[in-house]
Design an enzyme around this catalytic site. Structure first.
Site, PDB file in Angstrom:
ATOM      1  N   SER A  90      21.773  25.952-112.611  1.00  0.00           N
ATOM      2  CA  SER A  90      21.515  26.672-111.357  1.00  0.00           C
ATOM      3  C   SER A  90      22.124  25.944-110.164  1.00  0.00           C
ATOM      4  O   SER A  90      22.374  24.733-110.214  1.00  0.00           O
ATOM      5  CB  SER A  90      20.008  26.800-111.111  1.00  0.00           C
ATOM      6  OG  SER A  90      19.404  27.508-112.151  1.00  0.00           O
TER       7      SER A  90
HETATM    8  N1  SAH Z   1      17.625  24.599-116.268  1.00  0.00           N
HETATM    9  C1  SAH Z   1      18.895  24.471-116.928  1.00  0.00           C
HETATM   10  C2  SAH Z   1      19.703  25.724-116.936  1.00  0.00           C
HETATM   11  C3  SAH Z   1      19.158  26.741-117.738  1.00  0.00           C
HETATM   12  S1  SAH Z   1      20.218  28.047-118.254  1.00  0.00           S
HETATM   13  C4  SAH Z   1      19.739  23.395-116.317  1.00  0.00           C
HETATM   14  O1  SAH Z   1      19.321  22.780-115.322  1.00  0.00           O
HETATM   15  O2  SAH Z   1      20.815  23.168-116.846  1.00  0.00           O
HETATM   16  C5  SAH Z   1      18.971  28.845-119.207  1.00  0.00           C
HETATM   17  C6  SAH Z   1      18.588  28.103-120.448  1.00  0.00           C
HETATM   18  O3  SAH Z   1      17.496  28.792-121.041  1.00  0.00           O
HETATM   19  C7  SAH Z   1      19.691  28.059-121.507  1.00  0.00           C
HETATM   20  O4  SAH Z   1      19.841  26.753-121.964  1.00  0.00           O
HETATM   21  C8  SAH Z   1      19.158  28.966-122.607  1.00  0.00           C
HETATM   22  O5  SAH Z   1      19.584  28.587-123.888  1.00  0.00           O
HETATM   23  C9  SAH Z   1      17.664  28.783-122.434  1.00  0.00           C
HETATM   24  N2  SAH Z   1      16.827  29.853-122.979  1.00  0.00           N
HETATM   25  C10 SAH Z   1      17.064  31.186-122.985  1.00  0.00           C
HETATM   26  N3  SAH Z   1      16.041  31.846-123.523  1.00  0.00           N
HETATM   27  C11 SAH Z   1      15.120  30.915-123.885  1.00  0.00           C
HETATM   28  C12 SAH Z   1      13.835  30.976-124.488  1.00  0.00           C
HETATM   29  N4  SAH Z   1      13.275  32.121-124.860  1.00  0.00           N
HETATM   30  N5  SAH Z   1      13.170  29.820-124.696  1.00  0.00           N
HETATM   31  C13 SAH Z   1      13.711  28.627-124.327  1.00  0.00           C
HETATM   32  N6  SAH Z   1      14.917  28.511-123.752  1.00  0.00           N
HETATM   33  C14 SAH Z   1      15.619  29.641-123.523  1.00  0.00           C
END
Ligand code: SAH
Length: 246
Positions: A90
């Protein structure tokens, strides 16, 4: 709008206070610190997040270590960046705002859904809380874990789980804060249920290609009907969709 009242006013780079900020002596932590301080002043504090602990956390975590090497030159501009497989880290302002809304005190327990690169995880750990982070993609979880260990975050500060974060982590609930870093289409009721009294859920909610709302829910009493929670629509956002095994 998100000013927190009694904190220090906007100032020069040197105004970022050392209290609440733990400086790791590792070279990775110190690299490109000037760029981070500029980012904190120019894109976060100036937009109204002025909580010194949150600003200190953003100043302390080397964001460039969390993005692919060919994008490192963009690490300190206020934009989301791809981290592979259609996922993004983000933009720093949104990370700061969500951290502020989570309002973590030292020693509190925070559940994070979507470890991704581990950047938001590191920022939350800088607040002095214990972080429980859940990631659905095993490869992301492994890389983030290794990266955070190499930056000096101890196993006692951050615990990792591979799985569907929509289920929360019921075995170790309740949590003082829950942060979701991908957008579910509907508010995840299982996460609300896992909030402690006065616990905060910070979550983007909405369709993958439509308007998503960044929401904060605070539990004010026991029970799981709407009257137990205080709700705030913070602003509209655009996150990658949360995936679900359900
Ligand atoms: N907070 C992270 C960015 C997240 S992008 C950072 O600082 O880099 C969103 C993330 O959520 C991705 O890694 C994706 O694989 C994960 N994700 C998506 N659906 C999910 C779920 N149901 N449970 C856990 N993680 C999930």
């Amino acid at each position: 709008m998100w000013k927190s009242g009694s904190k220090t006013s906007v100032g020069e780079r040197s105004d970022i206070p050392a209290d609440g900020v733990r400086f790791n002596s590792g070279a990775a932590r110190l690299a490109r610190r000037d760029e981070r301080l500029q980012m904190v002043n120019d894109t976060i504090r100036s937009r109204g997040v002025d909580d010194t602990r949150v600003l200190g956390a953003l100043a302390n975590v080397p964001r460039h270590e969390f993005v692919p090497s060919h994008l490192q030159s963009l690490s300190y501009s206020d934009q989301p960046l791809p981290i592979g497989e259609g996922q993004t880290i983000s933009q720093p302002y949104i990370v700061a705002l969500m951290t502020f809304l989570a309002d973590l005190g030292t020693g509190q327990r925070c559940l994070e859904i979507g470890t991704g690169s581990g950047y938001q995880t590191a920022i939350l750990a800088e607040m002095g809380a214990t972080i429980f982070t859940v990631e659905i993609r095993p490869d992301f979880a492994r890389i983030a874990h290794a990266r955070l260990m190499s930056l000096g975050y101890e196993p006692s500060q951050i615990q990792y789980r591979i799985g569907d974060g929509l289920l929360g982590w019921p075995e170790i609930a309740p949590f003082d804060a829950i942060i979701v870093t991908a957008a579910p289409e509907r508010l995840p009721s299982k996460l609300l249920e896992q909030l402690a009294i006065n616990g905060r859920l910070v979550v983007p909610v909405g369709p993958p290609d439509g308007v998503q709302r960044l929401e904060r829910w605070i539990r004010r009493s026991t029970g799981n009907d709407a009257s137990a929670f205080e709700f705030t629509h913070v602003l509209n956002v655009q996150f990658v969709p949360l995936q679900s095994s359900m």
